[in-house]
Design an enzyme around this catalytic site. Sequence first.
Site, PDB file in Angstrom:
ATOM      1  NE  ARG A   1       5.255 -28.390  27.101  1.00  0.00           N
ATOM      2  CZ  ARG A   1       6.560 -28.455  26.959  1.00  0.00           C
ATOM      3  NH1 ARG A   1       7.105 -28.431  25.766  1.00  0.00           N
ATOM      4  NH2 ARG A   1       7.339 -28.556  28.022  1.00  0.00           N
TER       5      ARG A   1
ATOM      6  CG  ASP B   1      -0.316  -0.217   2.524  1.00  0.00           C
ATOM      7  OD1 ASP B   1       0.876  -0.577   2.556  1.00  0.00           O
ATOM      8  OD2 ASP B   1      -0.986  -0.019   3.553  1.00  0.00           O
TER       9      ASP B   1
ATOM     10  CG  ASP C   1       0.973  -8.036   5.679  1.00  0.00           C
ATOM     11  OD1 ASP C   1       1.600  -8.995   6.167  1.00  0.00           O
ATOM     12  OD2 ASP C   1       1.339  -6.853   5.795  1.00  0.00           O
TER      13      ASP C   1
HETATM   14  O1  F6P Z   1       3.779  -5.972   5.597  1.00  0.00           O
HETATM   15  C1  F6P Z   1       4.579  -7.106   5.661  1.00  0.00           C
HETATM   16  C2  F6P Z   1       5.093  -7.323   7.050  1.00  0.00           C
HETATM   17  O2  F6P Z   1       5.882  -8.507   7.049  1.00  0.00           O
HETATM   18  C3  F6P Z   1       4.033  -7.372   8.130  1.00  0.00           C
HETATM   19  O3  F6P Z   1       3.325  -8.586   8.166  1.00  0.00           O
HETATM   20  C4  F6P Z   1       4.856  -7.085   9.354  1.00  0.00           C
HETATM   21  O4  F6P Z   1       4.058  -6.519  10.365  1.00  0.00           O
HETATM   22  C5  F6P Z   1       5.861  -6.084   8.858  1.00  0.00           C
HETATM   23  O5  F6P Z   1       5.942  -6.261   7.462  1.00  0.00           O
HETATM   24  C6  F6P Z   1       7.231  -6.252   9.459  1.00  0.00           C
HETATM   25  O6  F6P Z   1       8.036  -5.233   8.991  1.00  0.00           O
HETATM   26  P1  F6P Z   1       9.607  -5.179   9.209  1.00  0.00           P
HETATM   27  O7  F6P Z   1      10.240  -6.091   8.221  1.00  0.00           O
HETATM   28  O8  F6P Z   1       9.936  -3.746   8.996  1.00  0.00           O
HETATM   29  O9  F6P Z   1       9.868  -5.645  10.612  1.00  0.00           O
END
Ligand code: F6P
Length: 353
Positions: free
Chosen positions: A168, A109, A133
């Site tokens: 568990r 996005d 995502d």
């Molecule tokens: O948008 C992709 C993503 O992997 C998300 O699922 C996650 O919250 C974020 O990017 C993690 O970002 P970074 O690689 O900056 O830690």
Amino acid sequence: MHIGILTGGGDCPGLNAVIRAVTLALVKEAGARVTGIERGFLGLIERRSRPLDAAAVVGILAQGGTILGTHNKANPFHYFGAQGADVSDQAIAYARELGLDGLVAIGGDGTMAIAHKIALRGLPVVGVPKTIDNDLPLTERSFGFDSAVAVVAEALDRLETTARSHGRVMIAETMGRYAGWIALEGGMAGGADVILLPECPYDLEAVAARCREREADGGCTLICVAEGAKPEGGEWVVARTVVDSPDPLRLGGVAAVLAHQLQDMIKSEVRSTLLGHVQRGGSPTPFDRVLATRFGWHAAQLVRQRQWDRMVALQHGEITSVPLALVADRNRPVPPDHPLLQAALGLGVCIGR
Ligand code: F6P
């Protein structure tokens, strides 16, 4: 025709498959020149690029990451290297100097929002939707998602055998930001007993009750929780803040918090596993290789037809395109009536209520 390609935002499996498809289609079908812009929009700002041709993309279809590099902060309209200055003139000037007739921007996005603004400033752009995502609007799938789901499913399979051996409760935390697609599809593929999504705030007591039911049946419990899940009336668990990132919050840690809270409410031992960037690494699944290739080929056709300021998209299983303006800075949560969510409920999966 001379076209630039860049990959922006977080990496994900399938980026190289798109780079390959765009390059091959433009070189072979249109006789075009292709230039790779390095590290996303940072390359346009810092003047870093390299020529791409058929030889440069040999052997990259199944490679994870991106051969061009990427950056999750570089925004020409708010450049972190210059205290938030608008350096878009500089970025566009470099594109003109290279002689680019247009740009293919592969990203999520944030990248689509920048791409749209760049297009309005006169550098024509076509977007390709990337994100594990799966939360970009107007496309049923972004490439990378299927690969992430495969990792979650395998992780749950592995957690299940150890959970069963010890009786568990095992909690796996997925990525996904504010959308629960990875947890929902990964959780269903891995046979989770409880799936917690950002879209459905959970009641801790309902989750504990499901664990107790499983205890009473002599079973273990598998919980798949999205990093963006939160309790009713509660907040997200934030792992860190990345200053200058378009979305500074990095979610993470809800599984550990949940494990701690559940431990006081049930008899079984509770353990948590944060799957993290493992979900974003490695080779794309065959589905993602094909989707990325189809997206890349279609992006090249949009370029050839000069249908700019659009993003390729998957709708009803067909590749089409949508205006970038309708995608920029928006996301797509799991709707409450989504068929897979309904199926989960029908099969007795606890969604925390
Ligand atoms: O948008 C992709 C993503 O992997 C998300 O699922 C996650 O919250 C974020 O990017 C993690 O970002 P970074 O690689 O900056 O830690």
